[in-house]
Every structure is written in C-alpha cells, then in structure tokens.
Design a protein around this motif. Sequence first.
Motif, mmCIF file in Angstrom:
data_model
loop_
_atom_site.group_PDB
_atom_site.id
_atom_site.type_symbol
_atom_site.label_atom_id
_atom_site.label_comp_id
_atom_site.label_asym_id
_atom_site.label_seq_id
_atom_site.Cartn_x
_atom_site.Cartn_y
_atom_site.Cartn_z
ATOM 1 N N VAL A 52 -7.773 1.677 -4.863
ATOM 2 C CA VAL A 52 -7.224 3.037 -4.914
ATOM 3 C C VAL A 52 -8.352 4.005 -4.598
ATOM 4 O O VAL A 52 -9.428 3.922 -5.196
ATOM 5 C CB VAL A 52 -6.654 3.361 -6.325
ATOM 6 C CG1 VAL A 52 -6.134 4.797 -6.370
ATOM 7 C CG2 VAL A 52 -5.563 2.385 -6.707
ATOM 8 N N CYS B 104 -11.181 5.053 0.947
ATOM 9 C CA CYS B 104 -10.705 3.666 1.081
ATOM 10 C C CYS B 104 -11.405 2.955 2.236
ATOM 11 O O CYS B 104 -11.773 1.780 2.117
ATOM 12 C CB CYS B 104 -9.193 3.636 1.300
ATOM 13 S SG CYS B 104 -8.278 4.004 -0.202
ATOM 14 N N HIS C 239 0.080 6.511 -9.336
ATOM 15 C CA HIS C 239 -0.241 7.828 -8.782
ATOM 16 C C HIS C 239 -0.081 8.907 -9.869
ATOM 17 O O HIS C 239 -0.952 9.767 -10.029
ATOM 18 C CB HIS C 239 0.666 8.126 -7.582
ATOM 19 C CG HIS C 239 0.457 7.189 -6.432
ATOM 20 N ND1 HIS C 239 -0.096 7.595 -5.232
ATOM 21 C CD2 HIS C 239 0.699 5.859 -6.302
ATOM 22 C CE1 HIS C 239 -0.158 6.545 -4.411
ATOM 23 N NE2 HIS C 239 0.321 5.493 -5.035
ATOM 24 N N GLU D 145 4.890 1.700 -7.040
ATOM 25 C CA GLU D 145 3.607 1.971 -7.691
ATOM 26 C C GLU D 145 3.415 3.463 -7.989
ATOM 27 O O GLU D 145 2.296 3.927 -8.169
ATOM 28 C CB GLU D 145 2.478 1.393 -6.841
ATOM 29 C CG GLU D 145 2.652 -0.116 -6.726
ATOM 30 C CD GLU D 145 1.538 -0.841 -6.024
ATOM 31 O OE1 GLU D 145 0.797 -1.550 -6.703
ATOM 32 O OE2 GLU D 145 1.407 -0.708 -4.795
ATOM 33 N N HIS E 231 -3.611 4.111 -1.614
ATOM 34 C CA HIS E 231 -3.716 2.801 -2.255
ATOM 35 C C HIS E 231 -3.499 1.725 -1.197
ATOM 36 O O HIS E 231 -2.487 1.739 -0.503
ATOM 37 C CB HIS E 231 -2.688 2.692 -3.377
ATOM 38 C CG HIS E 231 -2.484 1.299 -3.878
ATOM 39 N ND1 HIS E 231 -3.540 0.468 -4.214
ATOM 40 C CD2 HIS E 231 -1.367 0.577 -4.082
ATOM 41 C CE1 HIS E 231 -3.057 -0.685 -4.610
ATOM 42 N NE2 HIS E 231 -1.742 -0.662 -4.528
ATOM 43 N N THR E 232 -4.482 0.826 -1.056
ATOM 44 C CA THR E 232 -4.382 -0.228 -0.039
ATOM 45 C C THR E 232 -4.570 -1.609 -0.667
ATOM 46 O O THR E 232 -5.099 -1.733 -1.781
ATOM 47 C CB THR E 232 -5.459 -0.069 1.059
ATOM 48 O OG1 THR E 232 -6.709 -0.546 0.540
ATOM 49 C CG2 THR E 232 -5.615 1.367 1.511
ATOM 50 N N HIS E 233 -4.156 -2.614 0.074
ATOM 51 C CA HIS E 233 -4.420 -4.011 -0.322
ATOM 52 C C HIS E 233 -5.366 -4.612 0.720
ATOM 53 O O HIS E 233 -5.211 -5.749 1.137
ATOM 54 C CB HIS E 233 -3.113 -4.809 -0.367
ATOM 55 C CG HIS E 233 -2.157 -4.367 -1.426
ATOM 56 N ND1 HIS E 233 -0.999 -5.043 -1.717
ATOM 57 C CD2 HIS E 233 -2.189 -3.311 -2.278
ATOM 58 C CE1 HIS E 233 -0.351 -4.422 -2.701
ATOM 59 N NE2 HIS E 233 -1.049 -3.364 -3.048
ATOM 60 N N ILE F 224 -3.883 10.554 -3.081
ATOM 61 C CA ILE F 224 -4.228 9.174 -3.450
ATOM 62 C C ILE F 224 -3.798 8.228 -2.328
ATOM 63 O O ILE F 224 -2.674 8.327 -1.830
ATOM 64 C CB ILE F 224 -3.520 8.756 -4.764
ATOM 65 C CG1 ILE F 224 -3.979 9.654 -5.922
ATOM 66 C CG2 ILE F 224 -3.785 7.286 -5.094
ATOM 67 C CD1 ILE F 224 -3.219 9.453 -7.221
ATOM 68 N N GLY G 144 0.849 -1.185 0.000
ATOM 69 C CA GLY G 144 0.000 0.000 0.000
ATOM 70 C C GLY G 144 0.886 1.236 0.000
ATOM 71 O O GLY G 144 2.042 1.169 0.439
#
Length: 216
Positions: free
Chosen positions: A157, A170, A76, A72, A91-93, A89, A26
């Motif tokens: 995202v 998120c 972005h 990553e 971003h996670t898993h 932004i 993330g």
Amino acid sequence: MSEIKRELIKTVQQMCDAGLVLGTWGNISARQDDFFWITPSGMDYQLLTCQDLVKVDLASGKDEGRWKPSSEWRLHAAIYKKRPDCKAIVHTHSVYATAFASARAAVPPIVEEMAQVVGGSVEVAEYALAGSWQLAENAARALGSKTAVLLANHGLVGVGKNLSEALKVCQIVEKTAQIALLSRVLGPVYTLSADDIRKLRDFYLTAYGPKKDGEE
Ligand SMILES: [Zn+2]
C-alpha cells in the motif's frame, strides 16, 4: 465529471502500464472531503471509466454507485481516518514487494529514492484476511507516519497527498524490493544511515514543490 475522478482513472491506467497489476488485483482511491472515490470490485481496469467509480462515505462506510466498491475499501477507509494528510491510496500486489510481504520482511531503505519518498524501511503489517477490518487496522497501525506499508502474504500500500504521489511510492518501493533481492546475490547489502535518510527525506519534502513534478 470531477477532476479527481479523471485523475483516478488516469492513475489506474498508469498502474497497469507500470506492470504493477495482474488481472483485477489491486485498487486505488482518492479522498474528497468526508468521502472517497474507489475502484469497483472485480472489474477489468482497461475498461474502467469515471462512471464505474464508487463513492464511499468515510464515517458510515455507505457506498454509492452502480457497482460494489473494491472488497478492500476498509483498508482505504482505515488509513484515511488515521492519516488526514493522506489524500490518495494505491494498493498493488506487485511481485517484488509481495515477495518481501510473504517473507514478512521489511523492504530496507537501500536506495536514495526510497529514503526520499518513504523516509525509511517499509514495514510489514500483521497478517489478517483480505477485506477484513482487522487487516485495515493492522495496516493503518504499521503504516504509522510513513507513506508505504506491506500487507503480510498479500501486497503493498502506498499513500500520498495526491494520486501521482501514491503511485510513485508504489513504483519506488517495488523497484527497491527488486534491487534489494538482486544486490543480496552480489554480497552484503548496505542500508542508508538514519541520518542520511532524514536528510534525503527533508530535501524531498522541502525542495520538491507541487509544481515540480519529477525527481531529477
Ligand atoms: Zn489486495
């Protein structure tokens, strides 16, 4: 030390506290003028300080800092280029959102908070390898004008006009994905109508000014 960098570190901690992150998977970024600050690659989030953040030039992709940017960063960059309104932004898993991403199924707009912050379903971007320009392009395309997108077999995202908004997106998508799975056990799941989603989104955008933080 700029305010935006402090805010970014705070959001990283909040993302960890919210249980959206496992290990160093993330990443988070915030846009400032023609560049953005992003979390470094592979670093323990608990130890992260403002000095560890990496500056990436939006046009050239050149980075500046003591560490490499998150692998990553292209994701972005592609979203910032396509969405000038987007300033942050996350971003996670996270588990439930990634379950939908792995089933390549959109998260349906079944709860009002999600209709408010996303404005509809969260679609799945076509699969491409993590860190690739192809994934970045696929994600920016599938995001469209919404605030969240799923990355097939990968994660979620969320974007926003600031970091707290992107994190909130998120959290709400993750919660909605969990509710969607649970409510399917109970029987048919009812999606909000397009008309109600539009009303909820409009209300959210007009009634929640920048000084009113909170959804109650
Ligand atoms: Zn990822």
